[in-house]
Design an enzyme around this catalytic site. Structure first.
Site, mmCIF file in Angstrom:
data_model
loop_
_atom_site.group_PDB
_atom_site.id
_atom_site.type_symbol
_atom_site.label_atom_id
_atom_site.label_comp_id
_atom_site.label_asym_id
_atom_site.label_seq_id
_atom_site.Cartn_x
_atom_site.Cartn_y
_atom_site.Cartn_z
ATOM 1 N N ASP A 1 6.315 4.718 -5.238
ATOM 2 C CA ASP A 1 6.381 4.747 -3.714
ATOM 3 C C ASP A 1 7.640 5.121 -3.168
ATOM 4 O O ASP A 1 7.859 5.928 -2.330
ATOM 5 C CB ASP A 1 5.830 3.628 -2.810
ATOM 6 N N PRO B 1 10.742 6.495 -18.399
ATOM 7 C CA PRO B 1 12.328 6.320 -18.626
ATOM 8 C C PRO B 1 12.998 7.817 -19.027
ATOM 9 O O PRO B 1 14.381 7.994 -19.130
ATOM 10 C CB PRO B 1 12.186 5.655 -20.133
ATOM 11 N N GLY C 1 0.839 -1.299 -0.024
ATOM 12 C CA GLY C 1 -0.002 0.037 0.055
ATOM 13 C C GLY C 1 0.796 1.271 0.106
ATOM 14 O O GLY C 1 2.214 0.883 0.676
ATOM 15 N N ASN D 1 2.287 11.489 -12.383
ATOM 16 C CA ASN D 1 2.817 11.099 -13.721
ATOM 17 C C ASN D 1 2.298 11.912 -14.847
ATOM 18 O O ASN D 1 1.377 12.836 -14.695
ATOM 19 C CB ASN D 1 2.543 9.637 -13.950
ATOM 20 N N GLY E 1 1.251 4.417 1.269
ATOM 21 C CA GLY E 1 2.137 5.002 2.343
ATOM 22 C C GLY E 1 2.839 3.844 3.387
ATOM 23 O O GLY E 1 4.222 4.268 3.761
#
Length: 312
Positions: free
Chosen positions: A254, A225, A37, A185, A39
């Site tokens: 993460d 990339p 997960g 993103n 966090g």
């Protein structure tokens, strides 16, 4: 103190098989299981770097107990929100003949409003006030879409910097509330500025649109990339991604957030924090399954990134 919040934790299981074939009994490698997960991954990564954080997450059933036992074994501090349902599990299967990954992600237990409120109560009653709050990952059923926005408002009251790493409507609502740092993103940045597509050379202008509206103070855009770009009102920079042998992308985002957060907690500049974050994210792709990174790989890649940027 760094506090991470994961409202949709999971036991992440991973294995590999030579080839995925329907209707056949497939012989897999030994199963690996990790506490996962968004966090929770960030707290695990900060611990690997030598830092400390407090992970807050709902926990229920056998899987919840497994996550708690795992974090205890890794000496990661945590506080739980007890729930009446089983914590979910996810499965990742790598097809070794092609190196393709198949990720089976479960929805998570539905949470009640009482359980959602318990998260805010727990956060506000901490004896040591957080300096950075990181909320990462998806939301399970039952949690309102403005949950991250509510967290952003709570962070302001506590005097903490809030970092949001999510997607969809929760991301848009958090931005409208205003946060310290967003890490979208390319697709998520498009949604923030209402566009279907962005060229790489348009990233900085799009990010500044968000910053100038007061939706965040800084942004770090992960570009695969192409590396990452950091943008503030006063500056920007692009960070190259080292080329490595990729084993898995699970937890790479993460890991990147963890590296950035850990460096910011130490008073480093956003630019230096992003260098380190890209090193963490890249190092995570070097390990199979749901493992994150090794600190030795991070430090080596961090030095490479600094040299590459210096030579530009």
């Amino acid at each position: 103190m760094i506090v991470t919040i994961t409202m949709n934790p999971a036991i992440d299981k991973s294995t590999s098989v030579e080839k995925l074939v329907p209707e056949k009994k497939l012989r897999c490698t030994a199963m690996m299981a990790e506490a996962g997960g968004g966090g929770i991954n960030i707290s695990k990564a900060i611990k690997e770097l030598g830092g400390e954080s407090l992970a807050i997450f709902p926990s229920g059933g056998i899987n919840g107990k497994l996550i708690e036992d795992y974090l205890t074994g890794k000496q990661v501090a945590y506080k739980t929100i007890p729930i009446g349902h089983e914590t979910r599990e996810n499965i990742m299967v790598r097809e070794s003949s092609t190196n393709a990954q198949y990720r089976f992600v479960m929805p998570g237990a539905e949470l009640s409003q009482r359980e959602v409120n318990a998260c805010f109560h727990l956060l506000q009653q901490l004896p040591d006030k957080p300096t950075i709050i990181v909320a990462s990952g998806s939301l399970p059923p039952g949690i309102p879409e403005d949950f991250f926005a509510q967290l952003a408002a709570t962070a302001k009251k506590l005097g903490a910097r809030f970092i949001a790493d999510t997607s969809g409507k929760p991301l848009l609502l958090a931005a409208q509330e205003g946060v310290f740092l967003l890490k979208p993103n390319m697709s998520e940045l498009c949604s923030l500025v209402g566009k279907d597509f962005l060229e790489l050379e348009e990233v900085d202008d799009a990010a500044r649109q968000v910053i100038n509206k007061g939706e965040c103070e800084a942004m770090v855009v992960s570009m695969g990339p192409a590396g990452a770009m950091w943008i503030t009102k006063d500056g920007q920079g692009q960070v190259p991604a080292p080329v490595v042998k990729k084993q898995s992308t699970v937890g790479a985002g993460d890991s990147m957030v963890a590296g950035i957060t850990w460096m910011l907690q130490q008073g480093k500049s956003l630019q230096e924090a992003v260098y380190f974050g890209v090193a963490c994210g890249t190092a995570a792709t070097m390990n199979a399954g749901t493992q994150l990174f090794k600190k030795t790989d991070v430090l080596r890649l961090y030095e490479w990134i600094k040299k590459q940027v210096a030579h530009k």
